[in-house]
Design a protein around this motif. Structure first.
Motif, PDB file in Angstrom:
ATOM      1  N   ARG A  62       4.458   0.213  -2.760  1.00 24.96           N
ATOM      2  CA  ARG A  62       3.647   1.002  -3.699  1.00 24.96           C
ATOM      3  C   ARG A  62       4.428   1.293  -4.976  1.00 24.96           C
ATOM      4  O   ARG A  62       3.892   1.168  -6.085  1.00 24.96           O
ATOM      5  N   ASP A 118       0.805  -1.220   0.000  1.00 19.68           N
ATOM      6  CA  ASP A 118       0.000   0.000   0.000  1.00 19.68           C
ATOM      7  C   ASP A 118       0.839   1.271   0.000  1.00 19.68           C
ATOM      8  O   ASP A 118       0.364   2.328  -0.391  1.00 19.68           O
ATOM      9  N   THR A 121      -2.981   3.370  -3.902  1.00 22.65           N
ATOM     10  CA  THR A 121      -2.182   2.419  -4.689  1.00 22.65           C
ATOM     11  C   THR A 121      -3.056   1.679  -5.694  1.00 22.65           C
ATOM     12  O   THR A 121      -2.652   1.468  -6.848  1.00 22.65           O
TER      13      THR A 121
END
Length: 293
Positions: free
Chosen positions: A61, A56, A90
């Motif tokens: 990411r 995330d 994301t």
């Protein structure tokens, strides 16, 4: 000499802390660079299905964005609170670059959760080709005497046991040409006097990477690692005091911290056929912090 864009961002980092791990990227100032606009995909992962833990935010990411640019569908696993603006962002980025996205909030330190996660990804995407074991925690202590059994277990359960459980769960779904990429750390090579248990988990990851690479070579499944140095991710303000955060990365030969986007191409390389003759290896993305074999 003209400074590059990463050096300019580094100069603007203010003293800051966060009170929980793994931290929130949306609360960092300045925001990490996770999408290098100069990086153009060329289909290196076209049709691939990837799972990234800790996906995330931070390095996870940036890797998710680069994978999507290269044509992959990307699933991310994360541990942040249920209303996670980082995970939502994301997913948005993956879809922006044409990939199918799937996000699942889950604690990979629990063995059964790893089975659940892999099953969910395979159900969503119809398969799994690339596993990126990236999730991690760290809790600084200045003395071994200050590291409790509970801290030791939590660090190993997330950083190493979760990686082990998830890799084992994913293995039946991987096939010839699949790739596993583990996130190690410069601390596995240089050591870290204030991160004794964390650096031990990263040493374990490095040894596991080498051994699993040998174990899976006959199946033509490659296993490699990336060992980042000081990178501007949410884990930094969530770990250290404000002044340490401000100076983070200053003692590297390049005199600055790195950005998540500077790590992503190494993961793409190891996940793609560009590294077809590499297994059991580690790429060091650390500003020259470790120079050795």
């Amino acid at each position: 000499m003209t400074k590059d864009k990463y050096e300019k961002i580094d100069e603007n980092v203010k003293p800051q802390t966060q009170d929980q791990q793994p931290g929130v990227e949306a609360e960092m100032s300045p925001l990490p660079i996770y999408d290098d606009e100069m990086y153009k995909g060329s289909g290196k992962l076209a049709g691939k299905k990837a799972l990234i833990t800790g996906g995330d935010s931070g390095i996870g990411r940036a890797v998710a964005v680069a994978f999507a640019k290269e044509g992959a569908d990307v699933a991310i696993a994360y541990l942040s609170p249920e209303e996670d603006v980082d995970a939502d962002k994301t997913v948005e980025l993956i879809e922006k670059y044409g990939g199918k996205a799937f996000a699942k909030r889950i604690d990979i330190s629990e063995e059964e959760n790893c089975e659940t996660l892999v099953e969910a990804v395979v159900e969503q995407f119809g398969g799994l080709d690339v596993l990126v074991n990236n999730a991690g925690k760290q809790f600084p202590q200045q003395s071994l005497l200050d590291i409790s059994g509970d801290q030791l277990r939590e660090t190993f359960e997330t950083n190493f046991f979760g990686l082990f459980y998830l890799t084992r769960a994913a293995l039946p779904h991987l096939k010839e040409g699949s790739s596993i990429v583990n996130t190690s750390s410069v601390t596995a090579y240089n050591g870290s006097p204030g991160l004794l248990d964390y650096s031990a988990t990263k040493g374990a990851i490095t040894a596991f990477t080498r051994s699993l690479a040998l174990n899976l070579a006959d199946q033509k499944i490659r296993v490699n690692a990336v060992a980042p140095g000081p990178i501007w991710t949410p884990l930094i303000p969530a770990t250290f005091d404000a002044q340490t955060v401000k100076k983070h990365g200053d003692n590297t030969p390049m005199k600055r911290r790195g950005e998540p986007a500077e790590n992503a191409p190494a993961y793409v390389f190891l996940a793609s056929n560009d590294s077809s003759y590499m297994t059991g290896q580690t790429i060091h993305v650390d500003g020259g912090d470790f120079v050795g074999s």
